[in-house]
Design a protein around this motif. Structure first.
Motif, PDB file in Angstrom:
ATOM      1  N   MET A   1      51.652  53.644  68.796  1.00  0.00           N
ATOM      2  CA  MET A   1      52.545  54.742  67.967  1.00  0.00           C
ATOM      3  C   MET A   1      52.210  55.097  66.751  1.00  0.00           C
ATOM      4  O   MET A   1      52.203  53.907  65.998  1.00  0.00           O
ATOM      5  CB  MET A   1      54.110  54.323  68.603  1.00  0.00           C
ATOM      6  N   ALA A   2      52.199  56.320  66.506  1.00  0.00           N
ATOM      7  CA  ALA A   2      51.927  56.827  65.274  1.00  0.00           C
ATOM      8  C   ALA A   2      53.085  56.483  64.284  1.00  0.00           C
ATOM      9  O   ALA A   2      54.174  56.265  64.512  1.00  0.00           O
ATOM     10  CB  ALA A   2      51.398  58.291  65.374  1.00  0.00           C
ATOM     11  N   ALA A   3      52.947  56.232  63.002  1.00  0.00           N
ATOM     12  CA  ALA A   3      53.841  55.877  62.118  1.00  0.00           C
ATOM     13  C   ALA A   3      54.628  57.171  61.632  1.00  0.00           C
ATOM     14  O   ALA A   3      54.050  58.333  61.844  1.00  0.00           O
ATOM     15  CB  ALA A   3      53.455  55.258  60.655  1.00  0.00           C
ATOM     16  N   PRO A   4      55.871  57.256  61.366  1.00  0.00           N
ATOM     17  CA  PRO A   4      56.517  58.419  61.040  1.00  0.00           C
ATOM     18  C   PRO A   4      56.029  59.184  59.956  1.00  0.00           C
ATOM     19  O   PRO A   4      55.644  58.689  58.897  1.00  0.00           O
ATOM     20  CB  PRO A   4      58.136  57.843  60.906  1.00  0.00           C
ATOM     21  N   ALA A   5      56.011  60.425  59.804  1.00  0.00           N
ATOM     22  CA  ALA A   5      55.433  61.276  58.617  1.00  0.00           C
ATOM     23  C   ALA A   5      56.474  61.214  57.470  1.00  0.00           C
ATOM     24  O   ALA A   5      57.854  61.295  57.751  1.00  0.00           O
ATOM     25  CB  ALA A   5      55.502  62.541  58.916  1.00  0.00           C
ATOM     26  N   ARG A   6      55.775  61.065  56.377  1.00  0.00           N
ATOM     27  CA  ARG A   6      56.717  60.979  55.151  1.00  0.00           C
ATOM     28  C   ARG A   6      56.701  62.495  54.601  1.00  0.00           C
ATOM     29  O   ARG A   6      55.625  63.136  54.752  1.00  0.00           O
ATOM     30  CB  ARG A   6      56.215  59.958  53.990  1.00  0.00           C
ATOM     31  N   ASP A   7      57.668  62.588  53.806  1.00  0.00           N
ATOM     32  CA  ASP A   7      57.721  63.993  53.116  1.00  0.00           C
ATOM     33  C   ASP A   7      56.783  64.119  52.240  1.00  0.00           C
ATOM     34  O   ASP A   7      56.441  63.165  51.597  1.00  0.00           O
ATOM     35  CB  ASP A   7      59.303  64.147  52.639  1.00  0.00           C
ATOM     36  N   ALA A   8      56.531  65.323  51.595  1.00  0.00           N
ATOM     37  CA  ALA A   8      55.585  65.365  50.388  1.00  0.00           C
ATOM     38  C   ALA A   8      56.003  64.851  49.322  1.00  0.00           C
ATOM     39  O   ALA A   8      55.096  64.536  48.224  1.00  0.00           O
ATOM     40  CB  ALA A   8      55.287  67.084  50.342  1.00  0.00           C
ATOM     41  N   GLY A   9      57.426  64.835  48.941  1.00  0.00           N
ATOM     42  CA  GLY A   9      57.957  64.145  47.808  1.00  0.00           C
ATOM     43  C   GLY A   9      58.171  62.805  47.842  1.00  0.00           C
ATOM     44  O   GLY A   9      58.805  62.241  47.239  1.00  0.00           O
ATOM     45  N   THR A  10      57.636  62.050  48.681  1.00  0.00           N
ATOM     46  CA  THR A  10      57.637  60.363  48.715  1.00  0.00           C
ATOM     47  C   THR A  10      56.448  60.060  48.420  1.00  0.00           C
ATOM     48  O   THR A  10      55.421  60.223  48.717  1.00  0.00           O
ATOM     49  CB  THR A  10      58.233  60.013  50.188  1.00  0.00           C
ATOM     50  N   VAL A  11      56.226  58.603  47.892  1.00  0.00           N
ATOM     51  CA  VAL A  11      55.167  57.749  47.863  1.00  0.00           C
ATOM     52  C   VAL A  11      55.648  56.515  48.651  1.00  0.00           C
ATOM     53  O   VAL A  11      56.519  55.810  48.355  1.00  0.00           O
ATOM     54  CB  VAL A  11      55.183  57.375  46.334  1.00  0.00           C
ATOM     55  N   PRO A  12      54.719  56.253  49.747  1.00  0.00           N
ATOM     56  CA  PRO A  12      55.051  55.063  50.483  1.00  0.00           C
ATOM     57  C   PRO A  12      54.751  53.727  49.850  1.00  0.00           C
ATOM     58  O   PRO A  12      54.320  53.730  48.685  1.00  0.00           O
ATOM     59  CB  PRO A  12      53.987  55.405  51.573  1.00  0.00           C
ATOM     60  N   GLY A  13      55.596  52.922  50.270  1.00  0.00           N
ATOM     61  CA  GLY A  13      55.832  51.564  49.582  1.00  0.00           C
ATOM     62  C   GLY A  13      54.939  50.493  50.152  1.00  0.00           C
ATOM     63  O   GLY A  13      55.134  49.538  50.389  1.00  0.00           O
ATOM     64  N   LEU A  14      53.666  50.749  50.088  1.00  0.00           N
ATOM     65  CA  LEU A  14      52.497  49.865  50.773  1.00  0.00           C
ATOM     66  C   LEU A  14      52.387  48.461  49.803  1.00  0.00           C
ATOM     67  O   LEU A  14      52.188  47.526  50.193  1.00  0.00           O
ATOM     68  CB  LEU A  14      51.338  50.626  51.011  1.00  0.00           C
ATOM     69  N   ASP A  15      52.323  48.915  48.644  1.00  0.00           N
ATOM     70  CA  ASP A  15      52.104  47.972  47.641  1.00  0.00           C
ATOM     71  C   ASP A  15      53.185  47.372  46.718  1.00  0.00           C
ATOM     72  O   ASP A  15      53.315  46.713  45.612  1.00  0.00           O
ATOM     73  CB  ASP A  15      51.015  48.100  46.330  1.00  0.00           C
ATOM     74  N   GLY A  83      60.371  71.086  35.129  1.00  0.00           N
ATOM     75  CA  GLY A  83      60.088  70.865  36.476  1.00  0.00           C
ATOM     76  C   GLY A  83      61.493  70.311  37.179  1.00  0.00           C
ATOM     77  O   GLY A  83      61.397  70.033  38.296  1.00  0.00           O
ATOM     78  N   ASN A  84      62.455  69.999  36.453  1.00  0.00           N
ATOM     79  CA  ASN A  84      63.744  69.460  37.013  1.00  0.00           C
ATOM     80  C   ASN A  84      64.426  70.499  37.822  1.00  0.00           C
ATOM     81  O   ASN A  84      65.331  70.104  38.786  1.00  0.00           O
ATOM     82  CB  ASN A  84      64.694  68.924  35.879  1.00  0.00           C
ATOM     83  N   ARG A  85      64.242  71.708  38.034  1.00  0.00           N
ATOM     84  CA  ARG A  85      64.818  72.642  38.783  1.00  0.00           C
ATOM     85  C   ARG A  85      64.680  72.476  40.192  1.00  0.00           C
ATOM     86  O   ARG A  85      65.738  72.521  40.891  1.00  0.00           O
ATOM     87  CB  ARG A  85      64.166  74.074  38.370  1.00  0.00           C
ATOM     88  N   PHE A  86      63.831  71.878  40.681  1.00  0.00           N
ATOM     89  CA  PHE A  86      63.313  71.619  42.062  1.00  0.00           C
ATOM     90  C   PHE A  86      63.539  70.124  42.715  1.00  0.00           C
ATOM     91  O   PHE A  86      63.737  69.741  43.435  1.00  0.00           O
ATOM     92  CB  PHE A  86      61.868  71.965  42.484  1.00  0.00           C
ATOM     93  N   CYS A  87      63.699  69.512  41.274  1.00  0.00           N
ATOM     94  CA  CYS A  87      63.778  67.889  41.584  1.00  0.00           C
ATOM     95  C   CYS A  87      64.707  67.050  40.518  1.00  0.00           C
ATOM     96  O   CYS A  87      64.179  66.679  39.434  1.00  0.00           O
ATOM     97  CB  CYS A  87      62.187  67.207  41.664  1.00  0.00           C
ATOM     98  N   PRO A  88      65.788  67.260  40.730  1.00  0.00           N
ATOM     99  CA  PRO A  88      66.995  66.905  39.722  1.00  0.00           C
ATOM    100  C   PRO A  88      66.844  65.561  39.479  1.00  0.00           C
ATOM    101  O   PRO A  88      67.240  64.996  38.441  1.00  0.00           O
ATOM    102  CB  PRO A  88      68.137  67.527  40.230  1.00  0.00           C
ATOM    103  N   ALA A  89      66.443  64.713  40.263  1.00  0.00           N
ATOM    104  CA  ALA A  89      66.482  63.141  40.328  1.00  0.00           C
ATOM    105  C   ALA A  89      65.443  62.539  41.207  1.00  0.00           C
ATOM    106  O   ALA A  89      64.801  62.958  42.022  1.00  0.00           O
ATOM    107  CB  ALA A  89      67.773  62.588  40.634  1.00  0.00           C
ATOM    108  N   TRP A  90      65.030  61.314  40.673  1.00  0.00           N
ATOM    109  CA  TRP A  90      64.174  60.735  41.726  1.00  0.00           C
ATOM    110  C   TRP A  90      64.637  59.001  41.926  1.00  0.00           C
ATOM    111  O   TRP A  90      65.522  58.594  41.077  1.00  0.00           O
ATOM    112  CB  TRP A  90      62.697  60.425  40.897  1.00  0.00           C
ATOM    113  N   LEU A  91      64.249  58.608  42.945  1.00  0.00           N
ATOM    114  CA  LEU A  91      64.554  57.301  43.313  1.00  0.00           C
ATOM    115  C   LEU A  91      63.246  56.323  43.564  1.00  0.00           C
ATOM    116  O   LEU A  91      62.302  57.014  44.138  1.00  0.00           O
ATOM    117  CB  LEU A  91      65.239  57.215  44.709  1.00  0.00           C
TER     118      LEU A  91
END
Length: 157
Positions: A1-15, A83-91
């Motif tokens: 089964m393939a891993a779920p797709a991540r959004d373009a605005g995410t960085v996966p937590g592999l490391d 650039g904050n207009r489209f991304c007001p915050a980060w997690l």
């Protein structure tokens, strides 16, 4: 089964590091909770730790969107140039030796305030919850780019 797709605005937590751009839309808090839960499951973190981290992230993101986005039209225009207009915050989530660090960055200039408990208040309990569920929490000093509010959760036993 393939891993779920991540959004373009995410960085996966592999490391041991994962980040997610927060849009400020109506479903942002739910997306942040899902991102946190999925990441901590991928890291095989203790379910109790994950539950606490999800609640903490929910409160930190809610506060960032409610209090960390500028209300002043001039400040909104100024921040949109950066650039904050489209991304007001980060997690961001960082796996640590015995737990996880949850951090939410926003463009706001105000420091978080741990309010006195008021049983009749309709809001103002979020940081109390963060304080109770985390092992430590705090924030960076606000500057021209904003601030980051963070909390650590450690595995027990």
């Amino acid at each position: 089964m393939a891993a779920p797709a991540r959004d373009a605005g995410t960085v996966p937590g592999l490391d041991g590091f994962a980040a997610c751009a927060l849009s400020g839309s109506a479903c942002t808090v739910a997306e942040a909770r899902r991102f946190t839960r999925d990441t901590l499951q991928d890291w095989r973190m203790c379910p109790v730790l994950a539950d606490n981290a999800v609640l903490i992230v929910s409160e930190l993101v809610t506060n960032a969107l409610r209090h960390g986005t500028p209300a002043d039209p001039f400040e909104l225009a100024f921040n949109s140039l950066g650039g904050n207009r489209f991304c007001p915050a980060w997690l961001a989530l960082t796996r640590q030796e015995s737990g996880v660090l949850c951090a939410v960055s926003d463009g706001g200039s105000g420091a978080p305030v741990l309010r006195q408990q008021d049983a009749l208040a309709e809001s103002g309990r979020g940081l109390r919850l963060v304080d109770e569920l985390s092992d430590s929490w705090g924030w960076t000093l606000p500057d021209h780019a904003g601030k980051t509010v963070w909390a650590t959760v450690v595995t027990r036993g």
